[in-house]
Design a protein around this motif. Structure first.
Motif, short mmCIF file in Angstrom:
data_model
loop_
_atom_site.label_atom_id
_atom_site.label_comp_id
_atom_site.label_asym_id
_atom_site.label_seq_id
_atom_site.Cartn_x
_atom_site.Cartn_y
_atom_site.Cartn_z
N VAL A 228 0.88 -1.16 0.00
CA VAL A 228 0.00 0.00 0.00
C VAL A 228 0.92 1.22 0.00
N HIS A 229 0.99 1.89 -1.15
CA HIS A 229 1.99 2.92 -1.37
C HIS A 229 1.30 4.25 -1.63
N ALA A 230 1.46 5.19 -0.69
CA ALA A 230 0.81 6.50 -0.83
C ALA A 230 -0.67 6.33 -1.18
N THR A 231 -1.30 5.43 -0.49
CA THR A 231 -2.70 5.08 -0.72
C THR A 231 -3.41 5.08 0.62
N ASN A 232 -4.60 5.63 0.64
CA ASN A 232 -5.36 5.77 1.89
C ASN A 232 -6.75 5.17 1.72
N GLY A 233 -7.27 4.62 2.82
CA GLY A 233 -8.65 4.17 2.83
C GLY A 233 -8.88 2.83 2.18
N GLY B 108 5.32 6.01 4.66
CA GLY B 108 5.06 6.68 5.94
C GLY B 108 3.91 7.66 5.90
N ILE B 109 3.24 7.83 4.74
CA ILE B 109 2.11 8.77 4.66
C ILE B 109 0.79 8.02 4.50
N GLU B 110 0.83 6.70 4.41
CA GLU B 110 -0.39 5.92 4.18
C GLU B 110 -1.24 5.92 5.45
N GLN B 111 -2.50 6.29 5.32
CA GLN B 111 -3.38 6.41 6.49
C GLN B 111 -4.76 5.85 6.18
N ARG B 112 -5.48 5.54 7.27
CA ARG B 112 -6.88 5.11 7.22
C ARG B 112 -7.09 3.78 6.48
N ASN B 113 -6.03 3.05 6.22
CA ASN B 113 -6.19 1.72 5.64
C ASN B 113 -6.59 0.75 6.75
N THR B 114 -7.39 -0.22 6.38
CA THR B 114 -7.88 -1.18 7.37
C THR B 114 -7.47 -2.58 6.97
N PHE B 115 -6.76 -3.25 7.87
CA PHE B 115 -6.40 -4.65 7.69
C PHE B 115 -7.28 -5.47 8.64
N TYR B 116 -8.16 -6.25 8.05
CA TYR B 116 -9.15 -6.98 8.86
C TYR B 116 -9.06 -8.47 8.57
N HIS B 117 -8.81 -9.23 9.62
CA HIS B 117 -8.84 -10.69 9.56
C HIS B 117 -7.95 -11.25 8.45
N ASN B 118 -6.71 -10.78 8.44
CA ASN B 118 -5.71 -11.29 7.51
C ASN B 118 -4.75 -12.20 8.25
N ASN C 145 2.79 4.07 9.37
CA ASN C 145 2.05 5.21 9.94
C ASN C 145 1.03 4.65 10.91
N PRO C 146 0.95 5.18 12.12
CA PRO C 146 0.06 4.57 13.12
C PRO C 146 -1.42 4.75 12.81
N ASN C 147 -1.78 5.70 11.95
CA ASN C 147 -3.19 5.96 11.68
C ASN C 147 -3.73 4.97 10.65
N ASN C 148 -3.63 3.70 10.98
CA ASN C 148 -4.21 2.62 10.20
C ASN C 148 -4.84 1.64 11.17
N ASN C 149 -5.74 0.83 10.70
CA ASN C 149 -6.53 -0.04 11.57
C ASN C 149 -6.12 -1.49 11.38
N LEU C 150 -5.81 -2.15 12.49
CA LEU C 150 -5.51 -3.58 12.48
C LEU C 150 -6.51 -4.28 13.39
N ALA D 123 -17.34 0.73 11.61
CA ALA D 123 -17.04 2.12 11.94
C ALA D 123 -15.86 2.66 11.12
N ALA D 124 -14.89 1.80 10.85
CA ALA D 124 -13.69 2.25 10.13
C ALA D 124 -13.93 2.38 8.64
N THR D 125 -14.78 1.50 8.07
CA THR D 125 -14.91 1.44 6.62
C THR D 125 -16.33 1.56 6.11
N GLY D 126 -17.31 1.42 7.00
CA GLY D 126 -18.70 1.38 6.54
C GLY D 126 -19.11 0.04 5.99
N ARG D 127 -18.24 -0.98 6.13
CA ARG D 127 -18.53 -2.32 5.59
C ARG D 127 -18.52 -3.33 6.73
#
Length: 1383
Positions: free
Chosen positions: A583-588, A609-619, A668-673, A1378-1382
């Motif tokens: 995930v390279h310079a990609t958000n959400g 280091g600028i990638e934000q708001r990405n969500t990694f769920y059940h990987n 970047n810490p502003n991502n969801n695990l 809440a993080a993604t609407g999905r």
């Protein structure tokens, strides 16, 4: 559609343009810019809400205008219009008729679009195909191209079939999806049913094959305006084992034997209930008639049902008695034994008393020392727990040698019990079972076999496991192995060479690493991938060539104008040659249910280091191997070998610059695990790293996002295990400058320049935002379960087990950099050495005795490594409401619940607070301060000597509000302190703080500090800087309201700064600094504001005429210099209060600065003159409290189970049965425990406890003195439906062997043989539609002891028949929504 070189294939619909269905696609908000290079990412917040998009088969607006004009012109000729209409009708009719019988047109299925033309281009590997505007093609057969380009409204859709019988393979060097082009295989609402494959072929060294700019070779590229929709059949991506599988598949380990010249009849007696080989015998019935008699006696003594395997070695008939032959015939059902001949090869496997029907037997004639094959007997059995196994015996002559042997194994018979419904997993599919030991290399791949008897939560594997894989919650921590599905019905793979070639880094790899890759550029129209298998993708030598790469895509959710945000769901990425998903310079972006297995380099990778708001769920990521691309990908060998990007001849340090390869690399810490599993990496499972500025392609394109200050996204319910360095690692940065003479290290190497300190809006002037690590499961990590630096950080509801060190906190700095952060762990469980004993092999190097049972087990580091639960490093930390279990020191190692960082040069604060802790009876060493020896070395570094923590409530020592330090540190002692020699510690009352001592002007100084009450026991400190440094710093812990003298190992420093650290308002110490008698002083006090680096309240000290005068006015800014002794006396007193966890006062750091002028360069050690003049009688400022003998009811974690499905409830149960021999040995405890409620078994007999499996409530406790009609009736009819059944015994109750048949309806696979057994432990279930996986029976015989057994049983399952309505919503799903609407 046209193909290059003049070859064309006419589209059957001519140039007609039709609406095109693009499921899940959203038309771009803006027309993609005509750029060959992707633009920089858009801002995080768009200027306004995106306009509504239509998900239809629409052309671009310009295309629609052109079509409208063309349509108006054609209206002039009504005959042409009529002809077109008729053609369209016929085309639609042909499409409908071409569909498989019974198939119905579905508007959700892209291949059902009537505008598509059938396409069967054949195999043209030298031709480049271009699908242009107006080419709407349904690929109906396999094809081969040089390349495929889809552009300007062209579409390629893979045909599907209702019965999933289709099989289409597209081979090409690359697929380029350009502006307006689209490739579809299935759709979100119409998953692809058949098998579709895209094979990417080509070599890296083909000189005649050119590269495509920005993409290279062997790729699928999605450019601006392109669409890629791949949707395979929906299947669970990964799940967990619910019953462990032992190495070999059998708990007894299996058996294998082969030998030449083993004359006579070789015998193996096998337990039919377990597969254990009970007896190993050889009877020389060729020479010894007595051996024949002994064989007869053995056979007649065996109980009915026992398995016997016989095999002849050489010859067996010369002295074989008739009575022996008859016994073999009658007891084992042999057909050939009566006519057995000289040197005939003969083998038999049978059950005692089973007759001929239970007998497998084979014989081979002997001629010229050959038998022309093997006499092989083989029969299959089932253990009492339902595990299939086979017993084989063989005999033969080969090359003149007689050979015989036996095999007991579970090959092709092992059934995995799984948490989820996996009935969509099919025979032939490949799966991987994760390691549950220290080595990630114990992950194993298997192929699924048909299993007609399996439930929907079971699968059968080919072969057998080489290693044990846990399937249980062990001592409260969820250690169930992950099981990932590798196979998907949509496959994209790279065609590979048999070995490494060319310049593909063959010095490091012996296999081809030039795979395919998928690259998605910014401003794409739609990209959604679900249930796709990516195999042999990634190119190790090339940057930017990954299995799946979102490259400079900016916001790919609603912020970027996408009504249907981009996502990756259910992918299998395995045997990859460079990462998994980048995930390279990609958000959400949403990455969900994806398996990454056996990859090189960081697997799930955030790049700049600028990638934000990405969500990694059940990987799930596992077996993450080192690579070469970045320094952080490399191991020692590669780090030292690849030096082309360092400055000149610089030699990297692997331990500090490389060796950071991680399954999840979060820049970047502003991502969801949420609910992920990192199940084996060479270094770390999850690593949060901090870029001080954007790196790579993002450098200079976006504002600094300040990751170090950015609050943490959601971190919930993640698992980390089987990693070498750490499960979770939050620390360090990367170097953001190119190599130079000033800093010769390589760009993006690991750097120790970052400290995570989250604040609101990433602004240090605004309040801190605590980072919450919620529900972390960490086990079997070789070094650290978690290493976390920074603050504020809170860990809660987490379980740590079998790690070298469970959890280590490090502060975000120390004075003068500290900003008042803290770290806390609460409501958590620490287990030292659990019942998961592991398996040697797979790079597990160390084993030894350990744990409560004292049995052999695999070990981290080596057998002497001091295992610790919570490690104190610097602080301040808070450990509260947590539980410790199974920390048992051995003769080889110190294993402690609480310990300290080894060989610690750094400071420790006395504000490390421990409270409300619970220590299980299996904790033999609650705390340990080290001793000289291996790992500790001399145990004499500054931090070692100042080790200390605060026992706030006495839950560690029994003494409330006391401090625990090293026993030999007399700066913190008083006469009433309590020594705990086992800990090498001392417990003292009092108030404690630190003085931070900075010196200038004298190098290599050692500091000796003496307390006036204990002058004979000074504390010697060497300082934390190198010995040649002109400045030095020390940070001793001192008891408040006492006096101390400070002496030097060389000339006194010309400048000393004394800073008050962790002093509360009014705290003071009196210090005497040693100087030559001719010294003059300038002394001043100030307050240092760390944020602005300014100094306030600057006040000069004035002289006092005696120490007595100084002591009368301790609040004055005065000093006294005793020239005769050489001591400069002054008070260090805190005049302001601290706030929160700050080291310093709310006003700033209170300091005293001493500048000395002297002409003398002599060593300044005034000890001999200072004492006894300034000696004082030891005393306690604060009296020692009384020891607390009351049980702490609020101590420890409130929950007993820490699982990876925290929305489910688990019942904690224990059974301890007792045999007669155990009673005679002095053991008197027999009981059954349910959730801490103990039901004793005080008399000989049985105790049966039933629990409601839906509610977890004990429904009945029933003792029986023997197995009689009453107990029989109760077992038949007295147990309520949906009950968990617990059964224990004491003594050897009458009728114990008669219990077995009644356990079959409670879940046993068959009635176990309990003859000669003396005690039993049983868990069963009454009333379920299927057999539950946790049913278990253990029994003892002779000197064996079952011991205390523990089981955590899931409650409220649908499989039990429990109602599911009203269950608590899954928190991970709510967080995902809440993080993604999905969801």
């Amino acid at each position: 559609m046209q193909m290059s070189n003049g070859v064309s294939v006419a589209s059957t619909n001519g140039t007609r343009q039709s609406p095109r269905y693009v499921p899940g696609r959203v038309a771009p908000v803006r027309s993609p810019p005509p750029l060959s290079k992707a633009p920089p990412p858009p801002p995080l917040k768009p200027p306004g809400p995106p306009p509504e998009r239509r998900a239809t088969f629409s052309l671009s607006e310009e295309g629609q205008r052109q079509e409208r004009a063309q349509y108006l012109r054609k209206r002039r000729n009504t005959f042409v219009c009529f002809g077109v209409s008729i053609g369209t009708f016929l085309l639609s009719l042909i499409l409908i008729l071409s569909l498989t019988g019974g198939d119905v047109l579905d508007e959700n299925c892209p291949d059902h679009n009537p505008s598509l033309s059938s396409w069967k281009p054949g195999h043209r590997p030298d031709k480049a195909a271009v699908v242009r505007k107006g080419d709407l093609l349904r690929l109906d057969a396999s094809a081969t191209f040089y390349s495929l380009t889809i552009q300007s409204g062209g579409q390629v859709v893979f045909a599907d079939s209702a019965d999933a019988s289709g099989n289409i393979t597209l081979r090409t060097r690359h697929i380029d999806i350009e502006d307006g082009g689209a490739l579809h295989i299935g759709a979100p609402k119409c998953p692809y049913r058949s098998r579709a494959s895209i094979a990417l072929f080509g070599r890296s060294d083909e000189a005649a094959v050119g590269e495509v700019a920005g993409l290279g070779r062997k790729f699928i590229g999605v450019r601006a305006g392109g669409t890629l929709e791949l949707h395979g059949a929906r299947r669970p991506s990964w799940t967990l084992l619910t019953r462990g599988i032992p190495a070999s598949g059998l708990a007894t380990g299996g058996y294998s034997f082969q030998k030449n010249f083993s004359r006579g009849i070789n015998v193996r007696v096998v337990d039919q209930d377990t597969g254990a080989v009970l007896q190993v015998e050889r009877y020389d019935t060729h020479e010894l008639r007595n051996d024949s008699r002994r064989l007869t006696q053995l056979l007649r003594a065996l109980p009915a049902g026992r398995v016997v395997a016989l095999a002849v070695g050489d010859s067996a008939v010369k002295s074989l008695l008739e009575e022996t032959k008859r016994s073999i015939q009658e007891l084992l059902g042999s057909t050939y034994i009566l006519d057995l001949k000289y040197r005939q090869a003969w083998a038999l496997v049978a059950e005692v008393g089973g007759g001929n029907a239970s007998c497998s037997e084979a014989v081979r004639e002997h001629e010229n020392h050959e038998t022309g094959g093997r006499a092989l007997a083989r029969r299959s059995y089932t253990t009492a727990h339902g595990v299939g196994f086979s017993v084989s015996a063989f005999s033969e002559w080969r090359n003149g040698f007689p050979i015989s042997g036996f095999q007991v194994d579970a090959v092709d018979q092992v059934v995995l019990n799984l948490q989820d419904d996996v009935q969509t997993w099919q025979p032939g599919d490949r799966i991987v079972v994760a390691s549950t030991d220290y080595s990630m290399h114990q992950a194993e791949e298997f192929t699924l076999l048909p299993c007609p008897l399996c439930t929907s939560r079971q699968v059968r594997i080919q072969g057998r496991p080489q290693y044990a894989h846990m399937g249980e919650i062990v001592e409260g921590v969820d250690m169930r192995a992950e099981v990932g599905l590798l196979t998907r019905n949509i496959l994209i793979y790279g065609e590979m060479e048999n070995s490494c070639y060319g310049n593909n880094l063959c010095q490091f790899f012996n296999h081809d690493t030039f795979g395919g890759h998928i690259k998605v550029f910014g401003n794409f129209s739609a990209v959604h991938l679900s249930q796709v298998e990516l195999r042999n993708l990634g190119q190790q030598r090339e940057v930017g060539r990954y299995p799946l790469h979102f490259h400079l895509c900016g916001d790919v959710d609603s912020r970027g104008g996408y009504r249907e945000p981009a996502y990756v769901d259910g992918l299998s990425i395995h045997h990859s040659f460079s990462r998994c998903i980048t995930v390279h310079a990609t958000n959400g972006l949403l990455v969900k249910d994806t398996v990454g297995f056996d990859t090189l380099g960081h697997c799930f990778f955030l790049e700049d280091g600028i990638e934000q708001r990405n969500t990694f769920y059940h990987n799930l990521g596992l077996l993450t191997r080192p690579g070469t691309l970045l320094p952080t990908d490399r191991n020692d060998t590669v780090c030292l070998a690849l030096r082309d990007r360092v400055f000149q001849n610089y030699v990297p340090s692997p331990s500090t610059e490389c060796k950071a390869v991680s399954t999840f690399w979060i820049a970047n810490p502003n991502n969801n695990l949420i609910s992920n599993a990192a199940a084996g990496s060479q270094d770390a499972g999850i690593w949060y790293v901090f870029h001080s500025s954007p790196t790579g392609d993002s450098h200079g394109l976006v504002p600094d996002t300040r990751p170090e200050l950015t609050p943490l996204g959601v971190f919930f319910n993640n698992r980390v295990h089987s990693n070498f360095k750490a499960g979770l690692f939050i620390d360090k940065g990367v170097k953001t400058t190119k190599a130079s003479a000033a800093d010769p290290r390589e760009y993006l190497c690991l750097d120790n320049n970052a400290r995570f300190r989250p604040h609101q809006n990433a602004d240090p002037s605004q309040p801190r935002v605590a980072a919450l690590i919620d529900t972390l499961i960490s086990f079997k990590n070789n070094d650290l379960g978690a290493w976390i630096r920074g603050g504020d950080i809170i860990i809660q509801n987490s379980g740590f087990a079998d790690n070298g060190v469970g959890l280590a906190f490090a502060s975000d700095g120390s004075y003068p950099k500290d900003e008042g952060s803290s770290q806390e762990v609460t409501q958590s469980l620490f287990v030292g050495e659990s019942r998961n004993r592991g398996t040697m092999g797979g790079q597990n190097k160390y084993s030894g005795l350990g744990a409560v049972d004292g049995k052999m087990r695999t070990l981290p580091r080596n057998k002497t490594f001091p295992i610790r639960g919570f490690q104190i490093y610097d602080g301040p930390v808070r450990v509260t409401r947590s539980t410790f279990r199974s920390y048992v020191p051995t003769s080889e190692r110190f294993t402690s619940a609480v310990g300290f960082n080894l060989k610690n040069t750094w400071q420790l604060t006395p504000r490390n607070n421990l409270s409300q802790l619970s220590f299980h009876s299996t904790v033999g060493l609650r705390a340990f301060f080290g001793r000289p020896g291996q790992w500790f070395e001399e145990n004499d570094m500054d931090g070692d000597k100042n080790s200390i923590f605060h026992d706030v409530d006495g839950s560690v020592t029994g003494y409330g509000d006391t401090y625990v330090g090293r026993a030999d540190n007399y700066l913190i002692r008083h006469p009433d302190c309590v020594n705990i020699s086992l800990w090498n510690g001392v417990v003292c009352s009092g108030a404690y703080a630190q003085v931070y001592i900075q010196t200038q002007g004298s190098s290599g100084l050692g500091l000796s500090i003496s307390r006036d009450e204990y002058p004979a026991a000074p504390l010697l400190l060497r300082g934390i800087n190198s010995q040649g440094a002109l400045s030095q710093q020390y940070q001793p812990v001192l008891m408040m309201s006492k006096s101390y003298t400070l002496h030097w190992s060389g000339p006194a420093p010309r400048e000393i700064v004394l800073s008050l650290i962790n002093f509360n308002q009014g705290d003071w110490v009196l210090v005497g600094l040693c100087y030559p008698s001719d010294t003059t002083f300038q002394i001043m006090a100030d307050i240092n504001d760390r944020q602005s680096n300014t100094f306030d309240d600057i006040t000069d000290y004035g002289p006092s005429f005696s120490l007595a005068d100084l002591e009368k006015r301790p609040n004055d800014r005065k000093y006294f210099f005793d020239r005769g002794v050489g001591l400069l006396w002054l008070y260090l007193r805190a005049r302001h209060g601290r706030e929160g966890h700050s080291y310093c006062s709310a006003r700033g750091c209170e300091r005293v600065k001493v500048m000395a002028t002297t002409s003398t360069r002599q060593t300044c050690n005034c000890t001999a003159k200072a004492y006894p003049k300034y000696s004082k009688t030891p005393s306690a400022v604060v009296p020692m409290p009384r020891v607390n003998i009351q049980t702490c009811t609020d101590c420890g974690a409130s929950q007993l189970v820490f699982s990876s499905d925290p929305w489910n409830s688990y019942l904690h149960t224990q059974i301890k049965s007792l045999s007669s021999q155990e009673e005679q040995g002095g053991d008197s405890q027999a009981f059954i425990t349910v959730e801490g409620d103990i039901s004793p078994l005080s008399q000989a007999g049985f105790l049966l406890v039933t629990v409601d499996a839906c509610l977890g409530k004990v429904t009945k406790k029933t003792p029986f003195s023997k197995m009689d009609a009453k107990m029989e009736q109760y077992l038949r009819t007295g147990i309520p439906k949906r009950s968990i059944v617990l059964l224990g015994s004491r003594g050897r109750p009458e009728g114990l062997d008669g219990v077995a048949p009644y356990l079959v309806p409670l879940g046993m696979a068959k009635a176990a043989d309990l003859h000669r057994k003396e005690s039993l432990v049983f868990w069963g279930f009454q009333g379920g539609p299927t057999r539950v996986p946790w049913v278990s029976l253990l029994s003892s015989q002779g000197e064996e002891a079952v011991g205390l057994q523990e089981l955590y049983i899931p409650l409220g399952l649908e499989a039990y028949g429990c109602p599911q309505a009203g269950r608590t919503p899954r928190r991970d799903v709510e967080l995902l929504r809440a993080a993604t609407g999905r969801q």
